[in-house]
Every structure is written in C-alpha cells, then in structure tokens.
Write an enzyme that holds these catalytic residues in place. Structure first.
Site, PDB file in Angstrom:
ATOM      1  N   TRP A  29       5.439   1.117   0.146  1.00 15.53           N
ATOM      2  CA  TRP A  29       4.810   0.748   1.420  1.00 15.53           C
ATOM      3  C   TRP A  29       5.831   0.992   2.536  1.00 15.53           C
ATOM      4  CZ3 TRP A  29       5.138  -2.043   5.828  1.00 15.53           C
ATOM      5  CH2 TRP A  29       3.963  -2.443   6.460  1.00 15.53           C
ATOM      6  N   SER A  95       8.846   0.543  -5.386  1.00  7.89           N
ATOM      7  CA  SER A  95       8.509  -0.661  -4.636  1.00  7.89           C
ATOM      8  C   SER A  95       7.164  -1.223  -5.099  1.00  7.89           C
ATOM      9  CB  SER A  95       8.531  -0.368  -3.132  1.00  7.89           C
ATOM     10  OG  SER A  95       8.501  -1.546  -2.371  1.00  7.89           O
ATOM     11  N   MET A  96       6.146  -1.291  -4.213  1.00  6.06           N
ATOM     12  CA  MET A  96       4.864  -1.813  -4.661  1.00  6.06           C
ATOM     13  C   MET A  96       4.210  -0.888  -5.668  1.00  6.06           C
ATOM     14  SD  MET A  96       1.904  -1.337  -1.725  1.00  6.06           S
ATOM     15  CE  MET A  96       0.633  -1.682  -2.948  1.00  6.06           C
ATOM     16  N   ASP A 223      19.561  -3.821  -1.190  1.00  8.23           N
ATOM     17  CA  ASP A 223      18.150  -3.775  -0.799  1.00  8.23           C
ATOM     18  C   ASP A 223      17.782  -4.995   0.044  1.00  8.23           C
ATOM     19  OD1 ASP A 223      15.286  -3.748  -0.768  1.00  8.23           O
ATOM     20  OD2 ASP A 223      15.260  -2.651  -2.667  1.00  8.23           O
ATOM     21  N   HIS A 252      16.734  -0.245   0.155  1.00 11.19           N
ATOM     22  CA  HIS A 252      15.460  -0.072  -0.540  1.00 11.19           C
ATOM     23  C   HIS A 252      15.184   1.403  -0.795  1.00 11.19           C
ATOM     24  CE1 HIS A 252      11.757  -1.618  -2.054  1.00 11.19           C
ATOM     25  NE2 HIS A 252      10.996  -0.974  -1.183  1.00 11.19           N
TER      26      HIS A 252
END
Length: 273
Positions: A29, A95-96, A223, A252
């Site tokens: 995202w 990530s997501m 991160d 990240h």
C-alpha cells in the site's frame, strides 16, 4: 498492458516478463506492480518468469466500490494463478501483500505454489488485541490512518511515501525516487485506499500456521511503517520453516532503498527452494 478479469468482473492489470519458474509479486500500500519494475528485471535476467499485478483499486486495475477484504483479494490472486495456469509458483507478498499470500495458502493450499516470500509484511497480526498484545497498535490507530486518508487522499499518500522510504535517520532514497512512488500512489482510488488500510488489522496468525512451503521473511530493521519486532520477527513462531533475513538500516521500501541486498537475498532463497 495485459489484463485479466476476476470472477466478479474486475480487470487486473499485470506485467509478465522473462521465462522460467514463475514469481508472482504482490505490491504494498498504496503502490502498484510498478513498484517492482527494477526488481522484476533483475529476477527475469536471473532466469525467472516474473509477474506483477495491480491490486484492485490500485494502479491501472479496475476500481470497484467493494471487495477490499483478504478473502476477495486472495480470490483475485487465485484468478491470476489459474488464468495464467501457473505452477510451482513463488508468491512474494510485500507489506499488506503478505496478507494475500497467507490467506491464499490457508484457503486454497499449495498445489500451485512451491515457495513464498514475505517482505516487510504485516503478518502475522499487526493489530493489538487482548490475545495479541505484541502487535503494533490498537484498531483505533489504524482507523485514524484511514480517516486521515479519507480526509486528504493525495496529501496522505505523499506523507506515507516519505515514511515508506525512511528509517530513524531520515529518507534513504533520493527525493526523485520518493516522488515517483507518490505518482504511483495517487493512482489508487481514494475509497480503495481507505478500505485497505483497515485490512491491516486482520489477524493472520492461523493463516500463517497453514503455510506449508519454504518461506523467506525479509524485513528492514529501520522500517517505520511495519516495525520488525511487531511483525516479521514473530513469524518463526507461526511458520517454523520461515527463514528470517534482516536488512540493517532498511526502511519499509527495502526493495528500492537496499535493492542489491534484497534481490540477492531472494535469489539465494530461490536457489535453495
């Protein structure tokens, strides 16, 4: 760009380069498959078929009003794998995107999947609850992020892309790179961006326990979006086969900021799986 249609008639934009064992890369995202453009070239040059796609609501994919939950997003991934008839796939969730990987393997099994990679993933459970005190923050915190995005989508994704590439020392990439990410992020539909923020509260611990393929977990220790200690560092508890690789100082967006290390870690894992 080629497109594939999901069972509920949403067009998914994807890219497909190289040849060899397929790697499907699922973005974080608020970006799109374009975030992997340089990584995909490296992996393709190493002898892999690399497929990236834009999640519904993001990039050049369709932007329906609903379907922004992990069951539907995993069904979208399934539509891609079956539509392209892929086998012995390496699923990479960023990530997501880690949620799609975990939910897919938990609900559809590993018949088509030979290995998995989680990068900066929200797995196993990022939301603090009574039985998950080791998460990053309570649901109210995620709701505040969603509300901020709803109030100013363009401004929020701009700020988020700064966090995305920053560690505790500040921005780790040139401003030009951050601006490129902002341009991609602003392609996301505001309603999709808001809805998917709330998926970060999903408890994926049971999904992670059902991952039965070789698993690489890679994360930067700097991160700022998904703290290592609250996420990937916990994964070996739920998937004993997980190999954890920590990139020192990595934010990240380590696939860009620390691209050489990130690519090397993935290629090393793939060589052994």
């Amino acid at each position: 760009m080629p497109k594939l249609t999901t069972p509920d008639q949403v067009n998914l934009n994807y890219t497909d380069i190289g040849s060899g064992r397929p790697i499907v890369m699922i973005h974080g995202w608020p970006l799109s498959g374009a975030a992997f453009a340089d990584n995909a070239k490296v992996l393709a040059a190493a002898g892999y078929r690399v497929i990236t796609y834009d999640r519904r609501g993001f990039g050049q994919s369709g932007k329906p009003r609903d379907g922004y939950d992990y069951d539907t997003l995993a069904a979208d991934l399934d539509a891609l794998l079956t539509g392209l008839d892929l086998h012995d796939v390496v699923l990479l969730g960023f990530s997501m995107g880690g949620g799609e990987v975990a939910r897919y393997l938990a609900t559809r099994g590993s018949e088509r999947v030979g290995a998995a990679i989680l990068s900066g993933s929200i797995c196993p459970a990022l939301c603090i609850t009574k039985d998950n005190p080791d998460g990053a923050m309570p649901r109210e915190g995620f709701q505040e992020l969603a509300d901020a995005c709803a109030a100013d989508h363009a401004g929020f994704v701009d700020q988020f892309c700064g966090w995305f590439y920053s560690n505790d020392q500040g921005l780790t990439v040139p401003e030009e790179i951050r601006q490129q990410a902002v341009e991609i992020a602003r392609q996301s539909a505001p309603h999709a961006a808001v809805a998917t923020i709330l998926t970060w509260t999903e408890d994926l611990r049971e999904d992670c326990r059902r991952i039965d393929v070789p698993l690489l977990v890679i994360h930067g220790d700097g991160d700022q979006n998904v703290p290592l200690a609250k996420s990937s560092a916990r994964m070996p508890e739920y998937a004993q086969q997980a190999q954890l690789v920590v990139i020192e100082g990595g934010p990240h967006g380590i696939n860009v900021s620390h691209a050489d290390q990130w690519n090397a870690a993935i290629l090393s894992f793939l060589a052994g799986s």
